[in-house]
Write an enzyme that holds these catalytic residues in place. Structure first.
Site, PDB file in Angstrom:
ATOM      1  N   ARG A  45      16.609  -4.918 -65.372  1.00  0.00           N
ATOM      2  CA  ARG A  45      15.327  -4.932 -64.688  1.00  0.00           C
ATOM      3  C   ARG A  45      14.962  -3.544 -64.153  1.00  0.00           C
ATOM      4  O   ARG A  45      15.694  -3.005 -63.321  1.00  0.00           O
ATOM      5  CB  ARG A  45      15.441  -5.913 -63.517  1.00  0.00           C
ATOM      6  CG  ARG A  45      14.278  -5.953 -62.602  1.00  0.00           C
ATOM      7  CD  ARG A  45      14.624  -6.673 -61.310  1.00  0.00           C
ATOM      8  NE  ARG A  45      13.452  -6.745 -60.474  1.00  0.00           N
ATOM      9  CZ  ARG A  45      13.466  -6.931 -59.163  1.00  0.00           C
ATOM     10  NH1 ARG A  45      14.618  -7.094 -58.550  1.00  0.00           N
ATOM     11  NH2 ARG A  45      12.358  -6.965 -58.484  1.00  0.00           N
TER      12      ARG A  45
ATOM     13  N   SER B 142      16.415  -0.067 -53.492  1.00  0.00           N
ATOM     14  CA  SER B 142      15.396   0.987 -53.594  1.00  0.00           C
ATOM     15  C   SER B 142      14.875   1.343 -52.206  1.00  0.00           C
ATOM     16  O   SER B 142      15.005   0.552 -51.261  1.00  0.00           O
ATOM     17  CB  SER B 142      14.238   0.509 -54.481  1.00  0.00           C
ATOM     18  OG  SER B 142      13.575  -0.586 -53.878  1.00  0.00           O
TER      19      SER B 142
ATOM     20  N   TYR C  64      16.025   0.365 -60.123  1.00  0.00           N
ATOM     21  CA  TYR C  64      17.188  -0.339 -59.571  1.00  0.00           C
ATOM     22  C   TYR C  64      18.530   0.079 -60.177  1.00  0.00           C
ATOM     23  O   TYR C  64      19.571  -0.434 -59.760  1.00  0.00           O
ATOM     24  CB  TYR C  64      16.993  -1.851 -59.759  1.00  0.00           C
ATOM     25  CG  TYR C  64      15.777  -2.384 -59.041  1.00  0.00           C
ATOM     26  CD1 TYR C  64      15.684  -2.319 -57.650  1.00  0.00           C
ATOM     27  CD2 TYR C  64      14.698  -2.925 -59.746  1.00  0.00           C
ATOM     28  CE1 TYR C  64      14.566  -2.786 -56.981  1.00  0.00           C
ATOM     29  CE2 TYR C  64      13.574  -3.407 -59.087  1.00  0.00           C
ATOM     30  CZ  TYR C  64      13.515  -3.336 -57.703  1.00  0.00           C
ATOM     31  OH  TYR C  64      12.405  -3.801 -57.040  1.00  0.00           O
TER      32      TYR C  64
ATOM     33  N   ASN D 206      20.002  -9.165 -49.199  1.00  0.00           N
ATOM     34  CA  ASN D 206      18.943  -8.506 -49.967  1.00  0.00           C
ATOM     35  C   ASN D 206      17.984  -9.628 -50.362  1.00  0.00           C
ATOM     36  O   ASN D 206      18.211 -10.329 -51.355  1.00  0.00           O
ATOM     37  CB  ASN D 206      19.484  -7.790 -51.203  1.00  0.00           C
ATOM     38  CG  ASN D 206      18.368  -7.021 -51.902  1.00  0.00           C
ATOM     39  OD1 ASN D 206      17.184  -7.174 -51.582  1.00  0.00           O
ATOM     40  ND2 ASN D 206      18.731  -6.182 -52.871  1.00  0.00           N
TER      41      ASN D 206
ATOM     42  N   ASP E 276      12.727 -17.294 -40.015  1.00  0.00           N
ATOM     43  CA  ASP E 276      13.011 -18.374 -39.062  1.00  0.00           C
ATOM     44  C   ASP E 276      14.447 -18.865 -39.191  1.00  0.00           C
ATOM     45  O   ASP E 276      15.096 -19.183 -38.188  1.00  0.00           O
ATOM     46  CB  ASP E 276      12.044 -19.543 -39.271  1.00  0.00           C
ATOM     47  CG  ASP E 276      10.640 -19.251 -38.743  1.00  0.00           C
ATOM     48  OD1 ASP E 276      10.448 -18.203 -38.098  1.00  0.00           O
ATOM     49  OD2 ASP E 276       9.735 -20.071 -38.992  1.00  0.00           O
TER      50      ASP E 276
ATOM     51  N   GLU F 180      20.018  -6.350 -43.204  1.00  0.00           N
ATOM     52  CA  GLU F 180      19.047  -6.325 -44.304  1.00  0.00           C
ATOM     53  C   GLU F 180      19.354  -5.139 -45.207  1.00  0.00           C
ATOM     54  O   GLU F 180      19.502  -4.013 -44.709  1.00  0.00           O
ATOM     55  CB  GLU F 180      17.629  -6.180 -43.733  1.00  0.00           C
ATOM     56  CG  GLU F 180      16.570  -6.021 -44.823  1.00  0.00           C
ATOM     57  CD  GLU F 180      15.149  -5.850 -44.269  1.00  0.00           C
ATOM     58  OE1 GLU F 180      14.940  -5.963 -43.040  1.00  0.00           O
ATOM     59  OE2 GLU F 180      14.256  -5.583 -45.097  1.00  0.00           O
TER      60      GLU F 180
ATOM     61  N   HIS G 106       9.253  -9.519 -48.082  1.00  0.00           N
ATOM     62  CA  HIS G 106       7.888  -9.141 -47.715  1.00  0.00           C
ATOM     63  C   HIS G 106       6.977 -10.337 -47.446  1.00  0.00           C
ATOM     64  O   HIS G 106       5.836 -10.153 -47.041  1.00  0.00           O
ATOM     65  CB  HIS G 106       7.292  -8.267 -48.829  1.00  0.00           C
ATOM     66  CG  HIS G 106       8.260  -7.221 -49.326  1.00  0.00           C
ATOM     67  ND1 HIS G 106       8.759  -6.233 -48.514  1.00  0.00           N
ATOM     68  CD2 HIS G 106       8.858  -7.049 -50.538  1.00  0.00           C
ATOM     69  CE1 HIS G 106       9.597  -5.478 -49.213  1.00  0.00           C
ATOM     70  NE2 HIS G 106       9.688  -5.950 -50.446  1.00  0.00           N
TER      71      HIS G 106
ATOM     72  N   HIS H   9      18.470  -3.085 -49.118  1.00  0.00           N
ATOM     73  CA  HIS H   9      17.669  -2.923 -50.342  1.00  0.00           C
ATOM     74  C   HIS H   9      18.250  -1.794 -51.178  1.00  0.00           C
ATOM     75  O   HIS H   9      18.675  -0.768 -50.626  1.00  0.00           O
ATOM     76  CB  HIS H   9      16.212  -2.597 -50.006  1.00  0.00           C
ATOM     77  CG  HIS H   9      15.551  -3.682 -49.209  1.00  0.00           C
ATOM     78  ND1 HIS H   9      15.138  -4.864 -49.776  1.00  0.00           N
ATOM     79  CD2 HIS H   9      15.306  -3.787 -47.887  1.00  0.00           C
ATOM     80  CE1 HIS H   9      14.636  -5.640 -48.833  1.00  0.00           C
ATOM     81  NE2 HIS H   9      14.735  -5.016 -47.672  1.00  0.00           N
TER      82      HIS H   9
ATOM     83  N   ARG I 185       7.628   3.162 -51.989  1.00  0.00           N
ATOM     84  CA  ARG I 185       7.011   2.368 -53.064  1.00  0.00           C
ATOM     85  C   ARG I 185       5.665   1.790 -52.605  1.00  0.00           C
ATOM     86  O   ARG I 185       5.047   2.303 -51.692  1.00  0.00           O
ATOM     87  CB  ARG I 185       8.009   1.294 -53.518  1.00  0.00           C
ATOM     88  CG  ARG I 185       9.319   1.912 -54.030  1.00  0.00           C
ATOM     89  CD  ARG I 185      10.297   0.861 -54.483  1.00  0.00           C
ATOM     90  NE  ARG I 185       9.765   0.110 -55.631  1.00  0.00           N
ATOM     91  CZ  ARG I 185      10.262  -1.063 -56.041  1.00  0.00           C
ATOM     92  NH1 ARG I 185      11.303  -1.597 -55.404  1.00  0.00           N
ATOM     93  NH2 ARG I 185       9.731  -1.686 -57.071  1.00  0.00           N
TER      94      ARG I 185
ATOM     95  N   PRO J  34      15.354 -13.334 -55.228  1.00  0.00           N
ATOM     96  CA  PRO J  34      14.824 -13.480 -56.579  1.00  0.00           C
ATOM     97  C   PRO J  34      14.863 -12.206 -57.424  1.00  0.00           C
ATOM     98  O   PRO J  34      14.655 -11.106 -56.908  1.00  0.00           O
ATOM     99  CB  PRO J  34      13.375 -13.916 -56.353  1.00  0.00           C
ATOM    100  CG  PRO J  34      13.051 -13.520 -54.960  1.00  0.00           C
ATOM    101  CD  PRO J  34      14.342 -13.614 -54.195  1.00  0.00           C
ATOM    102  N   ASN J  35      15.160 -12.419 -58.686  1.00  0.00           N
ATOM    103  CA  ASN J  35      15.164 -11.393 -59.738  1.00  0.00           C
ATOM    104  C   ASN J  35      16.354 -10.439 -59.664  1.00  0.00           C
ATOM    105  O   ASN J  35      16.523  -9.610 -60.567  1.00  0.00           O
ATOM    106  CB  ASN J  35      13.844 -10.599 -59.751  1.00  0.00           C
ATOM    107  CG  ASN J  35      12.643 -11.512 -59.960  1.00  0.00           C
ATOM    108  OD1 ASN J  35      12.628 -12.283 -60.923  1.00  0.00           O
ATOM    109  ND2 ASN J  35      11.677 -11.482 -59.057  1.00  0.00           N
TER     110      ASN J  35
ATOM    111  N   ALA K 177      11.999  -9.840 -53.118  1.00  0.00           N
ATOM    112  CA  ALA K 177      10.562  -9.988 -52.840  1.00  0.00           C
ATOM    113  C   ALA K 177      10.282 -10.864 -51.615  1.00  0.00           C
ATOM    114  O   ALA K 177       9.267 -10.670 -50.929  1.00  0.00           O
ATOM    115  CB  ALA K 177       9.858 -10.551 -54.063  1.00  0.00           C
TER     116      ALA K 177
HETATM  117  C1  DQA Z   1      14.463  -4.895 -53.387  1.00  0.00           C
HETATM  118  C2  DQA Z   1      13.092  -4.338 -52.988  1.00  0.00           C
HETATM  119  C3  DQA Z   1      12.038  -5.421 -53.014  1.00  0.00           C
HETATM  120  O1  DQA Z   1      10.768  -4.881 -52.671  1.00  0.00           O
HETATM  121  C4  DQA Z   1      11.934  -6.019 -54.403  1.00  0.00           C
HETATM  122  O2  DQA Z   1      11.021  -7.092 -54.408  1.00  0.00           O
HETATM  123  C5  DQA Z   1      13.238  -6.428 -54.976  1.00  0.00           C
HETATM  124  C6  DQA Z   1      14.425  -5.602 -54.727  1.00  0.00           C
HETATM  125  C7  DQA Z   1      15.545  -3.786 -53.485  1.00  0.00           C
HETATM  126  O3  DQA Z   1      16.716  -4.113 -53.435  1.00  0.00           O
HETATM  127  O4  DQA Z   1      15.205  -2.608 -53.639  1.00  0.00           O
HETATM  128  O5  DQA Z   1      13.331  -7.392 -55.723  1.00  0.00           O
HETATM  129  O6  DQA Z   1      14.886  -5.802 -52.379  1.00  0.00           O
END
Ligand code: DQA
Length: 144
Positions: free
Chosen positions: A17, A101, A22, A73, A86, A97, A79, A99, A106, A9-10, A76
């Site tokens: 954003r 950031s 980012y 990635n 699963d 995995e 977390h 990310h 953070r 998401p996002n 959110a």
């Molecule tokens: C993220 C880090 C996550 O905590 C955050 O919710 C994101 C982006 C990252 O790529 O740094 O949406 O996955």
């Protein structure tokens, strides 16, 4: 080798954003960079984004027999999502995995990853390069 890149998401808002966190590169630009490097490495990629947890779960399930590695990635959902964890455990496809950031620098709620224990490893905090390093990790996943 077939690699599935999944974005949570996002991440469709990358570029606009919180650029201080980012960066200013859009997800489409990241995809272009990943595709270019994948071609050089002889890998085939599929690159998707969803704001919906269930859609990500479906894509992970459908990856069975079609992809060798997943680069995720989960944004959110990293977390919070037992469902994603699963799904990764269920399909047994090695998952990297990633990310953008450095989540450990953070808020505390970002320090916990629900998916980390079922992933092959994590790449965190290198901005757009996290995607390229994720690709490299995926391509070399079976190299001892
Ligand atoms: C993220 C880090 C996550 O905590 C955050 O919710 C994101 C982006 C990252 O790529 O740094 O949406 O996955």
């Amino acid at each position: 080798m077939k690699i599935l890149f999944l974005n949570g998401p996002n991440l469709n808002l990358l570029g606009q954003r919180q650029p201080e966190v980012y960066g200013r590169t859009t997800l489409a630009e990241i995809e272009t960079k990943v595709r270019k490097r994948a071609t050089k490495l002889g890998a085939t990629i599929d690159f998707r984004q969803s704001n919906q947890e269930g859609e990500l779960v479906n894509w992970i399930q459908d990856a069975r027999g079609k992809f060798d590695v997943i680069v995720l990635n989960a944004a959110a959902y990293t977390h919070t999502s037992v469902a994603l964890r699963d799904a990764i455990a269920a399909v047994g496809i090695p998952t990297v995995e990633i990310h953008l950031s450095n989540v450990h620098a953070r808020e505390e709620f970002r320090h916990k990853s629900m998916i980390a224990p079922v992933c092959a490893g994590q790449i965190i905090g290198f901005g757009v390069n996290s995607y390229l390093l994720g690709l490299d990790a995926a391509v070399n996943i079976n190299v001892a």
